[in-house]
Write a protein that holds these residues in place. Structure first.
Motif, mmCIF file in Angstrom:
data_model
loop_
_atom_site.group_PDB
_atom_site.id
_atom_site.type_symbol
_atom_site.label_atom_id
_atom_site.label_comp_id
_atom_site.label_asym_id
_atom_site.label_seq_id
_atom_site.Cartn_x
_atom_site.Cartn_y
_atom_site.Cartn_z
ATOM 1 N N LYS A 113 0.836 -1.218 0.000
ATOM 2 C CA LYS A 113 0.000 0.000 0.000
ATOM 3 C C LYS A 113 0.863 1.258 0.000
ATOM 4 C CE LYS A 113 -2.131 -1.045 3.844
ATOM 5 N NZ LYS A 113 -1.385 -2.282 4.163
ATOM 6 N N THR A 114 1.810 1.304 0.953
ATOM 7 C CA THR A 114 2.634 2.514 1.045
ATOM 8 C C THR A 114 3.534 2.653 -0.193
ATOM 9 O OG1 THR A 114 2.584 2.345 3.442
ATOM 10 C CG2 THR A 114 4.259 3.776 2.529
ATOM 11 N N HIS A 115 4.017 1.519 -0.693
ATOM 12 C CA HIS A 115 4.856 1.543 -1.900
ATOM 13 C C HIS A 115 4.099 2.217 -3.060
ATOM 14 C CE1 HIS A 115 7.962 -0.762 -4.515
ATOM 15 N NE2 HIS A 115 7.366 0.140 -5.266
ATOM 16 N N ILE A 167 -2.300 10.246 2.765
ATOM 17 C CA ILE A 167 -2.514 9.901 4.177
ATOM 18 C C ILE A 167 -2.303 8.400 4.331
ATOM 19 C CG2 ILE A 167 -4.063 10.010 6.152
ATOM 20 C CD1 ILE A 167 -5.625 12.192 4.771
ATOM 21 N N ASP A 168 -1.243 8.045 5.035
ATOM 22 C CA ASP A 168 -0.898 6.636 5.176
ATOM 23 C C ASP A 168 -1.400 6.110 6.522
ATOM 24 O OD1 ASP A 168 0.228 4.370 4.160
ATOM 25 O OD2 ASP A 168 2.243 4.771 4.894
ATOM 26 N N GLU A 169 -1.763 4.859 6.523
ATOM 27 C CA GLU A 169 -2.002 4.112 7.760
ATOM 28 C C GLU A 169 -3.191 4.580 8.583
ATOM 29 O OE1 GLU A 169 1.708 4.130 9.853
ATOM 30 O OE2 GLU A 169 2.585 2.704 8.466
ATOM 31 N N ILE A 170 -4.298 4.803 7.929
ATOM 32 C CA ILE A 170 -5.525 5.036 8.692
ATOM 33 C C ILE A 170 -5.937 3.690 9.271
ATOM 34 C CG2 ILE A 170 -8.030 5.401 8.409
ATOM 35 C CD1 ILE A 170 -7.033 8.076 8.182
ATOM 36 N N SER A 262 4.930 -3.113 12.894
ATOM 37 C CA SER A 262 3.865 -2.120 12.839
ATOM 38 C C SER A 262 4.157 -1.275 11.621
ATOM 39 C CB SER A 262 3.853 -1.265 14.091
ATOM 40 O OG SER A 262 4.809 -0.262 13.986
ATOM 41 N N CYS A 263 3.353 -1.399 10.595
ATOM 42 C CA CYS A 263 3.732 -0.874 9.297
ATOM 43 C C CYS A 263 3.506 0.615 9.186
ATOM 44 C CB CYS A 263 2.953 -1.590 8.243
ATOM 45 S SG CYS A 263 3.051 -3.320 8.550
HETATM 46 MG MG MG Z 1 2.336 1.026 4.921
#
Ligand code: MG
Ligand code: ADP
Length: 263
Positions: A113-115, A167-170, A262-263
């Motif tokens: 996802k973050t990538h 916005i990452d990691e909601i 914890s990503c």
């Molecule tokens: Mg991530």
């Protein structure tokens, strides 16, 4: 000698940094290959422009505060068959940013996802769009600090102004009431005005729990999803794959095969 000094002064005044380094080599090359004056000038200026663009990308990437730098070319689509490569490549054209639409990436930890979010951000920077990255937790912390110090309006602009907000990691942590309202405010202010790309490890049905308020979560989702694409990623964590490849999961420590970071 005098002409060299005069050239150096001129380069300095123009703010050119690449030409002074390469002028000598280019002049020699031009003489050896019988380049025309125009070809010679063109080569010098193109190189300066390329260096300038590189500096621009570096600065903007730093200002965007990305957690790491990865592009779509570094993404292994074969590893994650639940992702439709064509759809991602289409999103990476960033037409959705022109249209002020949103992209939501859902899935468990480690699936990329973050990538993908970072890859969109880097493409946006290349296209000279303004970009700002924030993780849900950092954002809440920053806004709460700003609220205390009376700089909230100024800080809110960092989230509402850029062409693309990431916005990452909601969902990794629950939010308190103030934090949840900040998210609502940001999403409302950007609604139909500026794009958001957001990642979450929780399906939309669980957002009431994250925000501690079902009505607020519904209001946030309604605005986010009105003009949006949702990518649901189902699959194995890439981190686990990397660890397996590195022999991390040997026969002695086979008990823990989950991706616990914890990503
Ligand atoms: Mg991530
Ligand atoms: P998350 O879904 O938790 O945000 P990340 O996107 O941060 O996961 O991925 C974790 C790590 O694995 C990163 O270093 C990322 O670049 C890498 N990664 C994840 N999926 C892929 C993939 N399909 N191809 C290449 N690298 C990947």
């Amino acid at each position: 000698m005098i002409i060299q000094e005069r050239l150096q002064t001129a380069f300095q005044q123009f703010g050119w940094v690449r030409i002074p380094e390469t002028l000598h080599a280019h002049a020699e090359e031009a003489a050896t290959h019988n380049l025309t004056y125009l070809e010679f000038l063109d080569k010098l200026l193109q190189e300066e422009l390329a260096a300038k663009h590189e500096r621009y990308l570096k600065t903007r990437t730093r200002l965007a505060k990305l957690p790491y730098h990865k592009t779509l070319d570094q993404f292994d689509f074969e590893f994650q068959p639940s992702i439709d490569e064509r759809r991602i490549r289409d999103l990476a054209t960033l037409r959705f940013v022109e249209n002020q639409e949103n992209v939501i990436l859902l899935g468990p930890p480690g699936v990329g996802k973050t990538h993908l979010l970072v890859a969109f951000a880097m493409e946006a920077i290349t296209q000279r769009k303004t970009v700002y990255f924030t993780s849900a937790h950092d954002r809440v912390q920053t806004l709460q600090d700003a609220h205390r110090t009376g700089t909230i309006q100024q800080k809110m602009r960092a989230f509402t102004k850029p062409d693309l907000l990431l916005i990452d990691e909601i969902g990794y942590r629950k939010m308190d009431e103030t934090a949840a309202h900040f998210v609502f405010q940001i999403v409302s202010e950007r609604y139909e005005k500026g794009s958001i790309v957001l990642t979450s490890n929780k399906s939309f049905g669980m957002w009431g729990d994250i925000f501690g308020d079902t009505v607020l979560a519904t209001a946030i989702l309604a605005r986010l999803l009105h003009h949006s694409s949702t990518i649901n990623i189902k699959g194995e964590s890439y981190r686990v794959k990397e660890k397996k490849k590195a022999g991390f999961f040997s026969s002695e420590n086979r008990t823990d095969q989950s991706d616990n970071r914890s990503c």
